[in-house]
Design a protein around this motif. Structure first.
Motif, PDB file in Angstrom:
ATOM      1  N   SER A   7       0.833  -1.200   0.000  1.00 54.39           N
ATOM      2  CA  SER A   7       0.000   0.000   0.000  1.00 54.39           C
ATOM      3  C   SER A   7       0.877   1.263   0.000  1.00 54.39           C
ATOM      4  N   HIS A   8       1.921   1.268   0.815  1.00 57.65           N
ATOM      5  CA  HIS A   8       2.832   2.416   0.877  1.00 57.65           C
ATOM      6  C   HIS A   8       3.580   2.594  -0.440  1.00 57.65           C
ATOM      7  N   LEU A   9       3.995   1.493  -1.055  1.00 61.83           N
ATOM      8  CA  LEU A   9       4.699   1.569  -2.333  1.00 61.83           C
ATOM      9  C   LEU A   9       3.763   2.118  -3.419  1.00 61.83           C
ATOM     10  N   ARG A  10       2.520   1.669  -3.423  1.00 62.84           N
ATOM     11  CA  ARG A  10       1.555   2.194  -4.398  1.00 62.84           C
ATOM     12  C   ARG A  10       1.359   3.698  -4.214  1.00 62.84           C
ATOM     13  N   ARG A  11       1.289   4.114  -2.964  1.00 64.53           N
ATOM     14  CA  ARG A  11       1.133   5.539  -2.677  1.00 64.53           C
ATOM     15  C   ARG A  11       2.363   6.323  -3.144  1.00 64.53           C
ATOM     16  N   ALA A  12       3.560   5.755  -2.917  1.00 65.69           N
ATOM     17  CA  ALA A  12       4.801   6.401  -3.361  1.00 65.69           C
ATOM     18  C   ALA A  12       4.831   6.498  -4.889  1.00 65.69           C
ATOM     19  N   CYS A  13       4.342   5.472  -5.571  1.00 69.99           N
ATOM     20  CA  CYS A  13       4.294   5.493  -7.038  1.00 69.99           C
ATOM     21  C   CYS A  13       3.331   6.569  -7.529  1.00 69.99           C
ATOM     22  N   THR A  14       2.177   6.673  -6.892  1.00 67.07           N
ATOM     23  CA  THR A  14       1.209   7.704  -7.265  1.00 67.07           C
ATOM     24  C   THR A  14       1.801   9.088  -7.030  1.00 67.07           C
ATOM     25  N   GLU A  15       2.486   9.233  -5.923  1.00 64.41           N
ATOM     26  CA  GLU A  15       3.149  10.501  -5.605  1.00 64.41           C
ATOM     27  C   GLU A  15       4.208  10.824  -6.660  1.00 64.41           C
ATOM     28  N   ALA A  16       5.002   9.824  -7.013  1.00 68.05           N
ATOM     29  CA  ALA A  16       6.059  10.015  -8.008  1.00 68.05           C
ATOM     30  C   ALA A  16       5.458  10.405  -9.363  1.00 68.05           C
ATOM     31  N   PRO A  25      11.107  15.918 -11.274  1.00 70.89           N
ATOM     32  CA  PRO A  25      11.642  14.556 -11.183  1.00 70.89           C
ATOM     33  C   PRO A  25      12.482  14.299  -9.944  1.00 70.89           C
ATOM     34  N   GLU A  26      13.139  15.317  -9.404  1.00 71.20           N
ATOM     35  CA  GLU A  26      13.945  15.093  -8.208  1.00 71.20           C
ATOM     36  C   GLU A  26      13.068  14.721  -7.012  1.00 71.20           C
ATOM     37  N   HIS A  27      11.861  15.266  -6.944  1.00 74.38           N
ATOM     38  CA  HIS A  27      10.922  14.893  -5.886  1.00 74.38           C
ATOM     39  C   HIS A  27      10.378  13.483  -6.123  1.00 74.38           C
ATOM     40  N   ALA A  28      10.131  13.162  -7.383  1.00 74.75           N
ATOM     41  CA  ALA A  28       9.676  11.808  -7.716  1.00 74.75           C
ATOM     42  C   ALA A  28      10.722  10.783  -7.299  1.00 74.75           C
ATOM     43  N   LEU A  29      11.978  11.098  -7.571  1.00 75.40           N
ATOM     44  CA  LEU A  29      13.067  10.194  -7.207  1.00 75.40           C
ATOM     45  C   LEU A  29      13.115   9.985  -5.695  1.00 75.40           C
ATOM     46  N   ALA A  30      12.979  11.061  -4.947  1.00 75.59           N
ATOM     47  CA  ALA A  30      12.997  10.951  -3.483  1.00 75.59           C
ATOM     48  C   ALA A  30      11.859  10.063  -2.989  1.00 75.59           C
ATOM     49  N   SER A  31      10.679  10.209  -3.575  1.00 75.11           N
ATOM     50  CA  SER A  31       9.534   9.380  -3.176  1.00 75.11           C
ATOM     51  C   SER A  31       9.810   7.903  -3.412  1.00 75.11           C
ATOM     52  N   LEU A  32      10.398   7.599  -4.563  1.00 71.82           N
ATOM     53  CA  LEU A  32      10.664   6.199  -4.902  1.00 71.82           C
ATOM     54  C   LEU A  32      11.835   5.638  -4.114  1.00 71.82           C
ATOM     55  N   GLN A  33      12.847   6.439  -3.874  1.00 70.71           N
ATOM     56  CA  GLN A  33      14.034   5.952  -3.171  1.00 70.71           C
ATOM     57  C   GLN A  33      13.738   5.568  -1.729  1.00 70.71           C
ATOM     58  N   ARG A  34      12.717   6.140  -1.149  1.00 70.49           N
ATOM     59  CA  ARG A  34      12.354   5.769   0.232  1.00 70.49           C
ATOM     60  C   ARG A  34      12.006   4.287   0.337  1.00 70.49           C
ATOM     61  N   TRP A  35      11.606   3.696  -0.808  1.00 72.99           N
ATOM     62  CA  TRP A  35      11.191   2.294  -0.787  1.00 72.99           C
ATOM     63  C   TRP A  35      12.274   1.351  -1.288  1.00 72.99           C
ATOM     64  N   GLY A  36      13.430   1.889  -1.609  1.00 73.18           N
ATOM     65  CA  GLY A  36      14.607   1.099  -1.938  1.00 73.18           C
ATOM     66  C   GLY A  36      14.354  -0.096  -2.822  1.00 73.18           C
ATOM     67  N   ARG A  44       5.450  -1.225 -11.905  1.00 78.67           N
ATOM     68  CA  ARG A  44       5.141   0.207 -11.964  1.00 78.67           C
ATOM     69  C   ARG A  44       6.245   1.024 -11.299  1.00 78.67           C
ATOM     70  N   GLY A  45       6.726   0.556 -10.168  1.00 78.75           N
ATOM     71  CA  GLY A  45       7.810   1.250  -9.468  1.00 78.75           C
ATOM     72  C   GLY A  45       9.074   1.304 -10.297  1.00 78.75           C
ATOM     73  N   CYS A  46       9.403   0.194 -10.955  1.00 80.27           N
ATOM     74  CA  CYS A  46      10.591   0.156 -11.818  1.00 80.27           C
ATOM     75  C   CYS A  46      10.451   1.130 -12.981  1.00 80.27           C
ATOM     76  N   TYR A  47       9.288   1.128 -13.604  1.00 79.33           N
ATOM     77  CA  TYR A  47       9.080   2.029 -14.735  1.00 79.33           C
ATOM     78  C   TYR A  47       9.202   3.485 -14.289  1.00 79.33           C
ATOM     79  N   LEU A  48       8.568   3.810 -13.182  1.00 69.64           N
ATOM     80  CA  LEU A  48       8.631   5.188 -12.686  1.00 69.64           C
ATOM     81  C   LEU A  48      10.052   5.579 -12.303  1.00 69.64           C
ATOM     82  N   LEU A  66      14.550   0.041 -15.887  1.00 67.79           N
ATOM     83  CA  LEU A  66      13.765  -0.203 -17.101  1.00 67.79           C
ATOM     84  C   LEU A  66      13.917  -1.645 -17.570  1.00 67.79           C
ATOM     85  N   ARG A  67      15.125  -2.180 -17.492  1.00 63.74           N
ATOM     86  CA  ARG A  67      15.310  -3.603 -17.850  1.00 63.74           C
ATOM     87  C   ARG A  67      14.528  -4.497 -16.905  1.00 63.74           C
TER      88      ARG A  67
END
Length: 171
Positions: A7-16, A25-36, A44-48, A66-67
């Motif tokens: 659920s948190h990862l989905r929310r981070a993806c939506t935020e990104a 994009p720098e904010h999007a990166l920060a959102s995604l990086q929190r989930w390592g 979806r997370g990989c694509y974003l 992307l790969r």
């Protein structure tokens, strides 16, 4: 991964996605990086992550997510096209061509795939393949003819008589 983590990862993806739409994009990166590493298990997370890194012109860094996304959803032509785009910009032209050929095998009706592949073949100095792909792109969507004159990727074949005939033909 737990239901709560998903659920948190989905929310981070939506935020990104929101940050990317806003041109942040720098904010999007920060959102995604929190989930390592969790991001790398989610298509979806990989694509974003890949798209975010691509927006930041960190093309080499964008290749891995992307790969990974393409491993998770191999029939996604948008992922294959983004991967090819990054591979081209990191000097991996042969792999970029492979990514687009994969995308065309999935959906041969997309003119943009043929057009981009024509660009890559031109850069690879394969005149015949470049012209074949460009002809196919123009057959699908003649509007791509308007992009040719400003496309530096076609410089290696621009003076070729067949290229000139193809790009000046009335569509």
């Amino acid at each position: 991964m737990t239901t709560e983590a998903i659920s948190h990862l989905r929310r981070a993806c939506t935020e990104a996605e929101g940050y990317l739409e806003l041109g942040l994009p720098e904010h999007a990166l920060a959102s995604l990086q929190r989930w390592g590493q969790h991001v790398h298990g989610d298509a979806r997370g990989c694509y974003l992550m890949g798209e975010t890194l691509r927006e930041l012109q960190r093309y080499r860094d964008a290749i891995f997510p992307l790969r990974r996304c393409l491993e998770l959803i191999p029939d996604d032509i948008h992922v294959a096209m983004a991967l090819g785009w990054c591979l081209k910009r990191t000097g991996q032209l042969e792999d970029a061509i492979g990514a687009l050929e994969h995308a065309i095998a999935v959906d041969p009706s997309e003119a943009v795939l043929h057009y981009n592949l024509a660009c890559y073949w031109s850069l690879a100095h394969n005149r015949r393949r470049a012209l074949q792909c460009l002809a196919h792109a123009l057959e699908i969507d003649g509007n791509f003819r308007d992009l040719v004159c400003d496309e530096p990727d076609f410089d290696p074949i621009r003076m070729d008589p067949l290229f000139q005939a193809l790009t000046t033909a009335v569509g």
